[in-house]
Design an enzyme around this catalytic site. Structure first.
Site, short mmCIF file in Angstrom:
data_model
loop_
_atom_site.label_atom_id
_atom_site.label_comp_id
_atom_site.label_asym_id
_atom_site.label_seq_id
_atom_site.Cartn_x
_atom_site.Cartn_y
_atom_site.Cartn_z
N CYS A 65 11.81 -58.28 49.19
CA CYS A 65 10.90 -59.34 49.14
C CYS A 65 9.50 -58.79 49.00
O CYS A 65 8.91 -58.06 49.86
CB CYS A 65 10.93 -60.42 50.30
SG CYS A 65 9.81 -61.75 50.29
N CYS A 69 5.51 -61.27 55.30
CA CYS A 69 5.47 -62.18 56.73
C CYS A 69 6.19 -61.43 57.82
O CYS A 69 7.02 -60.58 57.87
CB CYS A 69 6.63 -63.17 56.26
SG CYS A 69 6.44 -64.38 54.76
N CYS A 72 9.80 -61.21 59.36
CA CYS A 72 10.89 -61.19 58.73
C CYS A 72 11.24 -59.87 58.12
O CYS A 72 10.68 -58.85 57.88
CB CYS A 72 10.53 -61.79 57.07
SG CYS A 72 12.06 -62.13 56.06
N CYS A 109 23.27 -73.96 53.00
CA CYS A 109 21.99 -73.60 52.58
C CYS A 109 22.03 -72.44 51.87
O CYS A 109 22.14 -71.50 52.16
CB CYS A 109 21.04 -73.51 53.69
SG CYS A 109 21.36 -75.05 55.01
N CYS A 142 21.33 -77.74 50.23
CA CYS A 142 20.21 -77.29 50.47
C CYS A 142 19.51 -76.05 49.84
O CYS A 142 20.11 -75.11 50.25
CB CYS A 142 19.79 -77.53 51.87
SG CYS A 142 17.97 -77.13 52.36
N CYS A 202 12.93 -80.25 54.30
CA CYS A 202 13.64 -79.59 55.39
C CYS A 202 12.66 -78.73 55.73
O CYS A 202 12.08 -77.84 54.94
CB CYS A 202 14.92 -79.00 55.19
SG CYS A 202 15.44 -77.96 56.53
N ARG A 272 17.48 -79.04 64.24
CA ARG A 272 18.40 -78.03 64.13
C ARG A 272 18.09 -76.84 64.71
O ARG A 272 16.86 -76.20 64.65
CB ARG A 272 18.52 -77.81 62.59
CG ARG A 272 19.75 -76.89 62.11
CD ARG A 272 19.86 -76.36 60.77
NE ARG A 272 19.93 -77.63 60.12
CZ ARG A 272 19.18 -77.72 58.86
NH1 ARG A 272 18.42 -76.98 58.20
NH2 ARG A 272 19.03 -79.10 58.17
#
Length: 388
Positions: A65, A69, A72, A109, A142, A202, A272
């Protein structure tokens, strides 16, 4: 306790607590924890009964990626020893999803690392959504693909996506301390794009990054204003090889207080328990079911979760039941794909320095539980059977 009676009454009426009340929940002593859980449990049962919705993650593209962040394991510059692979083909993703659905999940998801999808990526994910829906009647899908450009949410909706996930993660005032390659406003914009396209929004948070109680309340109140249908609560998994590898700020008791606060502020949404429950809640996971009405089954994106069978046993032993595919998750006033109005008023400085002061002794009593952080080596992107 007057505070808890007030919060229960407000939760049953879908009224917003005050910021002071939300902060007071986070500040309750451990001796009062069961009272807090019991009170928030009344609100949870009022809107969702004893049902637990199961969700299953499929990591369509792992690692590599370009975003930075700090939390992560897939970030730019991460040295975490995770699985790295490019896009799964639609049939591969559909096979991975089938394992979770066979285990009792009703929502799949689909997640991909990256800043956001290209139009070709949207085509790819659209084909995957169609493949999953053709083979599994009634399944919810999702998508979680990062920041959306204009028109992409509409295309995903047309392909059959039911929801879109994009978390705010932390408060607006501290967001720049965890990420520099995009902004908090970028994230809000993507959630709003999903809403506008008719997708069920979400959006949630990550606790345990060294944030203050005020930061937690800020992000949860911001989420309430955005009005998502589901709010995932992640507890930081401190992966070795990431900037937050040394942030072990959570105890099971603090996790339960955070979940209770989220339930009181967002009484009628799907709360969740997401990544990190096994690491930080540990043997207290069953108590968390009295606060949240939804969990992920099995493994996460880059880390292993509790065995799928153990998840199902935990739900049954705690006196709850798995929500069936024919049952509607949301209360009637929110069901049908739209997001109802909540009614009522109403997202880190020196992160490391704040943690000791704001947690009031909440740091891990026995030191970091690095033994509980296991990198995923099975399921999507491997030749090994998934955990579901």
């Amino acid at each position: 306790m007057d505070l808890l009676n007030t919060l229960v009454d407000k939760g049953l009426r879908r009224e917003t607590p005050t910021r002071g009340e939300a902060l007071a929940v986070l500040a309750t002593p451990d001796d009062d924890l069961l009272e807090v859980v019991a009170a928030a449990g009344k609100v949870r049962r009022h809107w969702f009964g004893r049902r637990v919705k199961l969700n299953y993650l499929v990591n369509l593209k792992s690692g590599l990626c370009p975003e930075d962040c700090s939390y992560c394991s897939q970030r730019l510059g991460s040295k975490a020893d995770i699985l790295k692979y490019t896009w799964l083909k639609p049939d591969e993703a559909s096979q991975a999803a089938a394992a979770g659905l066979a285990g009792g999940a009703k929502r799949v998801c689909l997640v991909a690392s990256g800043r956001g999808p290209t139009d070709r990526d949207v085509d790819r994910v659209s084909d995957t959504i169609k493949a999953i829906k053709e083979q599994n009647e009634g399944v919810e899908v999702c998508a979680c693909l990062g920041l959306l450009s204009d028109g992409q949410a509409e295309r995903l909706r047309k392909a059959g996506a039911d929801a879109y996930n994009h978390n705010l993660n932390t408060s607006e005032s501290t967001y720049a301390d965890i990420t520099s390659t995009h902004t908090y406003a970028d994230r809000v914009d993507t959630v709003q794009k999903a809403h506008a396209a008719g997708l069920s929004a979400c959006s949630g948070l990550i606790a345990g990054m060294g944030e203050s109680d005020e930061d937690l309340v800020d992000v949860v109140f911001s989420l309430r204003e955005l009005d998502p249908d589901s709010v995932p609560v992640n507890f930081l998994i401190p992966f070795e090889g990431t900037p937050l590898a040394k942030e072990w700020n959570l105890t099971p008791q603090r996790c339960l207080r955070i979940l209770a606060m989220v339930r009181f502020v967002c009484p009628d949404v799907e709360v969740r328990i997401a990544g990190g429950r096994e690491v930080h809640l540990r043997s207290m996971q069953p108590l968390a079911l009295h606060l949240a009405n939804s969990i992920f089954l099995g493994d996460y994106l880059t880390s292993e979760g509790q065995a799928g069978r153990a998840d199902l046993e935990m739900i049954a032993d705690a006196g709850f039941e798995v929500e069936g595919a024919d049952q509607v998750t949301l209360p009637e006033h929110r069901a049908g794909g739209g997001c109802g109005s909540h009614g009522g008023g109403g997202a880190c400085g020196s992160v490391a320095a704040d943690a000791d002061a704001v947690d009031g002794g909440a740091r891990q009593a026995d030191g970091p539980r690095t033994d509980l952080v296991a990198v995923r080596r099975r399921g999507a992107g491997t030749d090994l059977a998934p955990n579901a």
